[in-house]
Design a protein around this motif. Structure first.
Motif, short mmCIF file in Angstrom:
data_model
loop_
_atom_site.label_atom_id
_atom_site.label_comp_id
_atom_site.label_asym_id
_atom_site.label_seq_id
_atom_site.Cartn_x
_atom_site.Cartn_y
_atom_site.Cartn_z
N ILE A 1 47.40 6.35 54.62
CA ILE A 1 46.16 5.68 54.20
C ILE A 1 44.95 6.55 54.55
O ILE A 1 43.95 6.60 53.82
CB ILE A 1 46.05 4.30 54.85
N GLU A 2 45.02 7.25 55.70
CA GLU A 2 43.91 8.14 56.08
C GLU A 2 43.70 9.23 55.04
O GLU A 2 42.55 9.54 54.66
CB GLU A 2 44.18 8.75 57.45
N ALA A 3 44.80 9.79 54.56
CA ALA A 3 44.68 10.82 53.52
C ALA A 3 44.15 10.21 52.23
O ALA A 3 43.33 10.82 51.52
CB ALA A 3 46.03 11.48 53.29
N TYR A 4 44.60 9.01 51.92
CA TYR A 4 44.17 8.31 50.70
C TYR A 4 42.66 8.08 50.73
O TYR A 4 41.95 8.36 49.76
CB TYR A 4 44.93 6.99 50.62
N LEU B 1 37.12 4.82 48.74
CA LEU B 1 37.87 3.58 48.85
C LEU B 1 38.16 3.31 50.32
O LEU B 1 38.41 4.24 51.10
CB LEU B 1 39.19 3.67 48.08
N VAL B 2 38.14 2.05 50.70
CA VAL B 2 38.48 1.65 52.07
C VAL B 2 39.60 0.62 52.00
O VAL B 2 39.50 -0.38 51.28
CB VAL B 2 37.27 1.05 52.81
N ARG C 1 52.00 15.54 47.86
CA ARG C 1 52.19 15.90 49.27
C ARG C 1 52.25 14.70 50.21
O ARG C 1 52.77 14.81 51.33
CB ARG C 1 51.09 16.86 49.73
N GLU C 2 51.79 13.54 49.78
CA GLU C 2 51.86 12.35 50.63
C GLU C 2 52.89 11.33 50.14
O GLU C 2 53.55 10.69 50.95
CB GLU C 2 50.48 11.67 50.69
#
Length: 551
Positions: A416-419, A425-426, A42-43
């Motif tokens: 990246i927010e969804a990740y 993880l940051v 989805r991303e």
């Protein structure tokens, strides 16, 4: 013989019908994206949806997913039909496989195909492919020595039979993966996607008054076939050759030898002389080799005609058995993209003498560099998360390469927010990489720098799938190569670029993605373009002087 009269479509009606069938494939893709559980689908758009006729030939393809998947899905559907004759299919069926040799070349991709019934008869098939977040075994890795290590292999089997899910298969998959909720959720989303296609095709047939897709499919495929043949006929007849090298595995450098033969309106691509298959997971099965050979040709010779089965009939592909482009079972092949994505560059290098005004320089995103983090989060839940990011595209004869853009795959990067929301993880950095694009009259696209910190409460496994460390993307016609890939831990240690390692909590991983190759002599680049690159930070003052001669 059939006494069925051939259907005749005027150009306007044909265009309207074709556009509607493409929109159906796109709506099916939307259904998949809105219901998928994993960010991979989805991303990052690692999927494909295709409408096929009752023979399994593609009629229309979605516009947003992986284009090469659309070349493969009809082949997989024909394999399904060989095992399950067409008269045995029922409304509500769905058949699935992830067998690398029948489908897309590695176990993480599940292919699901559903029959389309209209007025009691099969008129076609809806199919989709999606990359699963987990298939058991070693997850997604490049260092396995046999296919058996890479995960669970599902031969063609009914996922759903006449509307009823195969409970035994569901239990089997659930028992062999780390994140069953995501895996099964994505499989359900694939079924939903196909159901969207089924409903919309039936509506289309009712609206158009057509009884089935046969006549329309034949005409659409004939149109795309003629378009490609005209494009090939414009290329001078001849035999064109090139060889490229890749990092391979450890000290074993791999070689791709490519011979392109143009004869009239047909083209043959042969890989005789390519390295033998190896006991590591960078082997590329013939289905994938074919897809990533014909698609780059489509891009440069006939980019504007919509794709279907006819687009590729004039192009044939061969590779020696037991080579890295045609391995035999049970060769490991989980990271087959590390080889398959290089084929576009080999083909373009071979055709450069006659198509230099159409090809692009080598891409930093070919092959894609992937980092898969897996482990246990603070709430004791398993996670498996892939970073989708890309290097820069190669420069074109008329413009700079696109930064951080994948080719020949068109997978996305995602949010990246969804990740970060689904794994401990940051992402501390994700920025363009100065001086990574190959200098040229037109500059290669920039790669990127990504820095990730592990925030789990215990060590996390990192599986790296990368290349371009020792063989950076090359430039063409005087253009210079792009910057190579680099992967380091925060203590300066460079982990194995194609293997699994452990990363402790609080540690950081930095990934430098390769830049694309340049096109043309850098000293002929516009002075204003060089100054603009310098102002934007795309190149350093030293590079401006050294590569472009800017005083």
């Amino acid at each position: 013989m059939s006494d069925r009269k051939p259907e005749i479509f005027d150009p306007i009606t044909l265009e309207v019908y074709w556009s509607r069938l493409i929109s159906i494939a796109d709506e099916a893709a939307t259904g998949l994206l809105r219901t998928a559980f994993s960010t991979i689908v989805r991303e990052s758009n690692d999927y494909g949806t295709v409408l096929m006729d009752r023979n399994g030939d593609s009629v229309s393809e979605n516009t947003g997913g992986i284009a090469s998947f659309s070349c493969i899905l009809p082949r997989t559907t024909k394999a399904f039909l060989a095992k399950f004759p067409i008269e045995s299919w029922r409304p509500g069926d769905a058949v699935v496989t992830n067998d690398p040799w029948l489908a897309t070349g590695h176990l993480p991709d599940f292919t699901v195909v559903t029959p389309i019934f209209h007025r009691g008869k099969i008129v076609g098939f809806a199919g989709c492919i999606a990359h699963s977040p987990d298939v058991g075994g070693a997850l997604w890795s490049a260092d396995c020595r046999e296919l058996f290590e890479e995960g669970i292999r599902i031969l063609p089997i009914h996922l759903i039979r006449a509307g009823k899910w195969n409970a035994d298969l569901v239990d089997l998959i659930s028992a062999n993966v780390r994140v069953p909720r995501q895996v099964l959720g994505d499989l359900e989303a694939q079924v939903v996607s196909n159901e969207v296609s089924v409903r919309r095709v039936v509506e289309f047939l009712e609206d158009s008054g057509l009884s089935d897709l046969r006549g329309l499919s034949a005409e659409l495929q004939a149109r795309t076939d003629r378009a490609m043949r005209r494009a090939i006929a414009a290329v001078p007849d001849g035999t064109y050759k090139a060889e490229i090298e890749a990092d391979g595995f450890d000290e074993l450098t791999t070689r791709i030898a490519c011979t392109v033969t143009v004869s009239g309106e047909t083209m043959h691509i042969d890989y005789e002389g390519t390295s033998a298959q190896i006991d590591r997971g960078i082997n590329c099965v013939l289905n994938y080799t074919h897809a990533y050979s014909v698609y780059p040709i489509k891009c440069i010779l006939d980019p504007f005609t919509p794709r279907n089965e006819g687009s590729y009939r004039a192009i044939t592909v061969s590779a020696p058995e037991r080579s890295i482009l045609n391995p035999v079972y049970p060769a490991p092949c989980s990271a087959r993209q590390l080889t398959g994505h290089l084929l576009a560059g080999a083909i373009y290098r071979a055709l450069e003498p006659v198509l230099h005004d159409k090809i692009i320089a080598d891409c930093g995103g070919a092959p894609t560099m992937r980092a898969l983090f897996s482990g246990v989060s603070h709430d004791d839940q398993r996670f498996s998360q892939v970073l989708f990011a890309s290097g820069g595209m190669g420069a074109a004869p008329h413009k700079d390469g696109l930064p951080t853009t994948a080719f020949p795959t068109n997978v996305g990067a995602g949010s990246i927010e969804a990740y970060e929301s689904v794994a401990p993880l940051v992402v501390w950095k994700k920025r363009l990489r100065t001086d990574s694009g190959g200098p040229g009259t037109f500059r290669g696209g920039l790669g990127q720098e990504v820095e990730i910190e592990v925030r789990a409460g215990r060590p996390v496994r990192l599986s790296l799938l990368s290349d371009r460390h020792r063989h950076p993307p090359y430039g063409v016609r005087g253009g210079m190569h792009g910057a190579p890939s680099v992967i380091t831990l925060d203590d300066g240690v460079k982990p194995h670029p194609k293997s699994r390692t452990s990363v402790d909590p609080g540690r950081r991983v930095t990934l430098l993605y390769a830049g694309g190759g340049g096109y043309g002599n850098p000293r002929l680049r516009s002075r204003e373009a060089v100054k603009s690159d310098l102002r934007d930070g795309y190149i350093s003052p030293a590079a401006a002087r050294r590569d472009y001669g800017l005083e």
